[in-house]
Design an enzyme around this catalytic site. Sequence first.
Site, PDB file in Angstrom:
ATOM      1  CB  CYS A 863     -10.388  18.800  46.209  1.00  0.00           C
ATOM      2  SG  CYS A 863      -9.670  20.002  45.067  1.00  0.00           S
ATOM      3  CE  LYS A 864      -3.695  13.930  43.384  1.00  0.00           C
ATOM      4  NZ  LYS A 864      -3.783  12.966  42.265  1.00  0.00           N
TER       5      LYS A 864
END
Length: 945
Positions: A863-864
Amino acid sequence: MEDGTQHLGHCMVDMKELSANPEGLTAAGVILTPKLPQVEFSLACNDLVASGRDRKPNALVQVAVIDPHKQHLVSHACTEIVEANKDPLFLTGVTFPSEYPASPETLVKLTVYDAKDKSQESSTFLGSATFSVGDLLRAKDERLTLSLRSSDGVCAAGAVVVSRLKMGEMEEVDVDHITTDIPSHKCPVVCESASHACIDRENNPLTGPVFKNPVCKVYRFQTVESKWMLVREQMEECTLSFSIPKQLLSLYIQEDMSRVQDLRELGELSPHWDNLRKEVMTRYGGIINSYQETLAELDKITGRSFKPSCCKAQKSLEFIPINLHTQRMRVTCPRKTDAFYDIVTVGAPAAHFQGFKCGGLQRLLSRYEAEKKSFSTAYQCIYYSPEHTAKAQEVLSTVSLLQPLITSLADQLLQAAQEHSSPGLRDALKNLSDKTEQLVHTLKDELVKSALLALHAARPGYVSKNQKQTPVQGGQHQGHIHQGSDQNQSPVQGLPGHSPATSVTENTAVCNNVDGSQTTTRGDGGLKHQDSIPHHKEYDEEEWDRVWANVAKCLNCVIAMVDKLQEEDNSKQEPLPEQQQLADVITSHNPGDWREQLHPPVTRLKECVMEVVEKAKRAMTFVLLQEAACSIPQGFFLQQRRDVVFSQALAALACGFVMRLYAGMQDKGFLRQLHLVGLVAQFESLLSTYSEEIGMLEDMEVGISDLQRVVFQITEAKTDDLSDLQPLVCGRRDHFTVEVPLPRLVFQTLPEEIRGGKPLRVFPVLFNVGINEQQTIAERFGDISLQERINQRNFEMLEAYYKSLSEKVPLECLPCFQTQTDIKELLETLGQNVVTKKKKNVEILWIAGTICRRLNGIRFTSCKSAKDRTSMSVTLEQCALLRDEHQLSKDFFIRALDCMRREGCRIENVQKNIRCRKYAFNMLQLMAFPKCYRPPEGTYGKVDS
């Protein structure tokens, strides 16, 4: 499955054979007997009395060690909160890791609190107890029951039970033997190993140099048969987080410095082209200086092996992957096989420092290609497509590798001749022929010839032939010229599609001149449409054809001479007339010194190769000069961004490949698949297609796609030193090779193809499904076409990989799973989900992950920052595997999920990144999450991530 066999990370290991040779375990990279911490124990309490007599306490225990030297308490561990229970059994245990050795004299203090809420921010002291490690080891059944002393010293607060854990033993105890007064608290036992692996990393030559700083958690969960399964989570950092980017930076610097040198060696150019060359060299110089500064900053960093998420936008660390970790779940069940499930977690490869205001690489590159034609007009350059630019880079890279190799092989041929060795002569000649033919084939491309003509037209004093004649426009162009009034405008780059061996003069010559006037000439059959070719009164258009063909002729002369020498050596056989005739033409009859007779044709071959390589390098350098000149400055910024993203992606891929290789070292089916087809590397992304994250996804898409330019090679390490076992990267931007050295004893067990240095391919695929509140906005008001396109394209790639695999490798080589769903059926289901218009369709990720494991692939989740959403995904996948493959009780599924999220490796990952044990979610965000991706209450809050 027969007894005595263990399932090790998708590979089957003969336990009987290994147990007979325990030293072979380390040599094979497989340690099945865990080296556990010296002391581990679980905790439970009896008859606790809450501060309010009318309620049951929410108990937790804090564990501290009394420092024998300084005589003060050192916080060591803490359990989770067990709510409303006077006899709590805690999931979290306590361990003393290897760097904190527990002696029998070590004193441990246990303090029990009544927590007011799950955040543990408000609690009331209930009582405490102290014991020594020696007390526990000497106790009957290695269990202590200690009375808790309240603040006034009266022993009326209850008791704490300390039980030593022996995680190497799998006991078949009935679940009902561990009970509490609340049914929901028939809990598993969890023990923690903060810095010690289940596998002996220090003594294992395969893992020591790459993986470090392990965190281990252990649980017991109930199966559907009311038995206990033992589950271990193990999370580690990877030294490749820093070593791969540092190696790449050095290679980038080396490649760009080589490019600058090639530009200098182009020779004298007209003023227009010379000014462009100087500008391009200045740009390269800026990149080189920037990369050298970054490398110098990274060299100052010692001891670190991961980049925390809070540093994602730090310039000096922009090449380092975010929060790269490996995670392994090991499952042990009574009378069943052990299994490993591996995953790599990493923040989405993206240029966070450069930002996403204008989008990510995918959008920027598309816009750049669309605008490049107008740039070429402004700079009076030829427009080259990305395919032609890539071809020029490929030719440069190939000839740079082949020339020294051919020279070396030619010397080996002469050495074999000097030793009068017929077998050596045959082997050296075969290798020399193969590499020379590869060079000839590489230079056969028309791009080389047309670029040489274009380069000639860029020389000072160039005059085109038949300036006042006009050719008919048309033909199939490799490039497009944008003419201006400048005398030194560049010529059209394309050429007729004849063979390089065909004389240009056999076709109708079509010319363009300095003034832009044109000519037509009539050949057989009337007017012909052809591309414009620059001419010079002193330039021979057939020169390249002759130089190129001379290499093949020289090679034939060498072959004929070797045949002649070998025939003369065999006095019983008469040479064939044709061979004798050719040999007589080449050299006078001299049956004496082989080296003396071979030296002239070999020397001529080396000279011809050098000549053709120099011309080809200049031609391709001129192509890249034009490409660089018409892309200033945007092209250089994009190259830097692409370098950053690729560096992060390659570090993650190398980490996953090494982990998968180590786990499959004993699996013959896996090794066969590895060298015959290669491995699929499946990247799962949870980024949204909204705001900044859409730019991250655009970066990630290009970075993952660029991994197709990477191959791996397994090499034999020089020594068993840890420094000699670090993976090495070599190559250029268009093609990188990652060499993975193995100890000699391990290397010798590999298949011959792998030991022979066969390049091992990896097939990267990316699937993305956004799950947060920003994805909700994108689905309702924005655009999710990027996600749909990525998933569709990568599904097709995964399907093609499976087709290739099923054609080359028996499906029996693939791992066995309890769920017997056919891979074809899984692919069909995935294909249906990819085209289905369904919001937050996380089934795409679940099915893709299942297919990856069924195909012996490498699993990645991103994810980020690989910290919050990634943690939800990893823990969900682990519990799903326990349910589907190991019969985890349905009643235990949610509790196992909460347990891993609250006390497992992933919350430790959060702590490592932001120094806070809370996932970065708020209640509003979680309302938009699919329910199975929501963390337990009390484990999330607003934090800086």
